[in-house]
Design an enzyme around this catalytic site. Sequence first.
Site, mmCIF file in Angstrom:
data_model
loop_
_atom_site.group_PDB
_atom_site.id
_atom_site.type_symbol
_atom_site.label_atom_id
_atom_site.label_comp_id
_atom_site.label_asym_id
_atom_site.label_seq_id
_atom_site.Cartn_x
_atom_site.Cartn_y
_atom_site.Cartn_z
ATOM 1 N N GLU B 59 0.853 -1.179 0.000
ATOM 2 C CA GLU B 59 0.000 0.000 0.000
ATOM 3 C C GLU B 59 0.892 1.233 0.000
ATOM 4 O OE1 GLU B 59 -3.832 -1.679 2.532
ATOM 5 O OE2 GLU B 59 -2.366 -0.398 3.533
ATOM 6 N N ASP B 70 -4.918 9.200 10.896
ATOM 7 C CA ASP B 70 -3.575 8.709 11.199
ATOM 8 C C ASP B 70 -3.033 9.200 12.523
ATOM 9 O OD1 ASP B 70 -2.661 7.048 8.916
ATOM 10 O OD2 ASP B 70 -3.206 8.838 7.785
ATOM 11 N N TYR B 184 -10.535 -4.550 4.126
ATOM 12 C CA TYR B 184 -9.570 -4.143 5.147
ATOM 13 C C TYR B 184 -10.324 -3.932 6.456
ATOM 14 C CZ TYR B 184 -5.628 -1.357 7.072
ATOM 15 O OH TYR B 184 -4.587 -0.868 7.827
#
Lengths: 403, 284
Positions: B59, B70, B184
């Site tokens: 990725e 994040d 995911y």
Amino acid sequence: MTTAPQIWPDAKGRFGPYGGRYVPETLVAPLEELEHAYAEARKDPRFQKELDFLLKNFAGRPTPLQFASRLTEHLGSARIYIKREDLLHTGAHKINNCLGQGLLAVRMGKKRIIAETGAGQHGVATATVAARLGLECVVYMGAEDMERQRLNVFRMRLLGAEVVSVNSGTRTLKDAINEAMRDWVTNVRTTHYLLGSVLGAHPYPMMVRDFHRVIGLEAREQILNVEGRLPDLLVACVGGGSNAIGLFHAFLGHAGVKLLGVEAGGRGHALGEHAARMAAAAGYSGARPGVLQGTYSYVLQTPDGQIAATHSVSAGLDYPAIGPEHAWLADRHRATYTAVSDDAAVAAARTLARLEGIIPALESAHALAELIERAPKMPRDSVVILNLSGRGDKDMEILARYI
Amino acid sequence: MSHLATSMTNESRISRRFAELRSSGEMGLVAYITAGDPSLEATEQFVLALAGAGADVIELGVPFSDPVADGPVIQRASERALRAGTTLAGVLSLVKSLRAKTEVPLVLFSYFNPVLQMGLEKFAEQASAAGADGVLITDVTPDEGAEYRQAMSSRGLDTIFLAAPTSTDERLALIAKASSGFLYLISRTGVTGAKDQLADELPALARRVRRVTDLPIAIGFGISLPGHVSVLVGLADAAVVGSALVEEIERAGSVPAAAEALAARVKLLKGAAVAGMSRREPNA
Ligand SMILES: Cc1ncc(COP(=O)(O)O)c(C=O)c1O
């Protein structure tokens, strides 16, 4: 003429093409929970009654609509009325929304509240409501804003809130929102994110607007009482756009009432020097529709889609995106937007202080500066309402540099 | 080569890779790094090192100014990459250059705004032409993703969507339906970043996802140690490791040292994946 306005947003939180819900998957279920809880609360007379009680007895509503006689005379202008949101508890309109969301958090069984703040006014209002309702409170604030709005940091701490300094990115409001979103993603099961403007993912732009709608509802009744007619123009400053939409919304169906939003022109027209997202016509560059922090709206950005730095003397307007409903009002030419420089805002603050005995917040002073330009060009029997969204106590250190 | 040609359907590189893993009874390893940290040239070397060490899918993070999903490690990497002048267009040229050198499946991992500004059609066309295999957009869920999905799939790009611990069963079904290549699964509520332990709720969560899809499931967020990978054996088809790799890059003194550290870390993790699987084999 009165037309029945279409009620925005639609079921997906869209104002025309703007708005929506652009968030990591973790936040979707909580946003749906919030949407449902709010829809229930809105229908519940007990919720509305409790909110009205607190707005009246804790926050100090209704706020006066004051005729600014000396300013009007000085300018030889249209008749200027000032909606005194600065007189509310904690000193700005922000508490309307904080009380609404605070009660909603209690209703949802959330014990912890987080918020972002720019000028510190939303942080103070959140900390105040959290104290009143017995909730734990954490406020994220950019390191630069903590510096320039120090007094509000002390106030939040005195009220028992934890203030977390944010050092990433531009160290202002945008980065405080990023950090609050990260906290929310992590603690979503116990925490309510009390977002402070008509920004973010659905249902926030709608819900925050609804909690501020009282500003315009009161103003409409008040102006009809004193003038016997609707105003010709409403003027408000626009950061995310909550005080502006709060004033505008009750008038949307009255096509004869013009709506004017004033953004931060900062110190220049180049990208990075201002926070004017809707004022391309006035030469401010860099805004295009895009996605930031959950919503699709006009965003100041680089050609390859990185969010731009912004500048404004007022921390509360120093943000790269505008609430999606404003973008939609602009597209349909229902509202117009312009920008005012740092210097003009500071000068306007001084004018109001000397002529009316009111020290405005620097945010509100932007709206005032534009009004000072426009009102003299209008017929003298026309009527204008300015939303004075907050008082200037928090800005004394900045204003002192200009005196 | 002829073997490749005969087995070539319109299946993507990603699907083929997972099919191979399944048939050999191996758990996969997906490796994330931020493109352009510290430069696109360095990223090219890192990807080759990761693939060489056994990473099954790479990725490539497209750096963004406001990475709300994040944690600090990837935030810092994004800042370094942006300071080095990295753009989405630059990342696409990197993909093109990598594709000439490796067949490892490549997924572009981005926030929505850079992709939106390039234009969905133009992005899909260029990503596909460069040799990317899939796209994952952190802040687009299937609810807002119809147009995006259409644009990607018309160019043969897989769309990978995230599932989270807060996703209801209804949402998991929606996510599975919208995803291709793999799904995911985020291991915990929170932002990216390494943690000591995986969440206790993870096995139950993984089983909920398994019930709604036959797609390969990759589990990520918080994975840095071989022990974490071992725990995932039997729950997931692949483990995703990101912040732990980005941290290696941050710590290393030079690009070659970073490449070496990345390869060593991937070997260790992939080793745990394979060993775990073979240990389970008799009872499986
Ligand atoms: C007094 C005052 N007015 C206006 C604003 C700008 O926010 P909004 O555009 O949501 O009203 C702020 C924000 O901090 C503020 O403190």
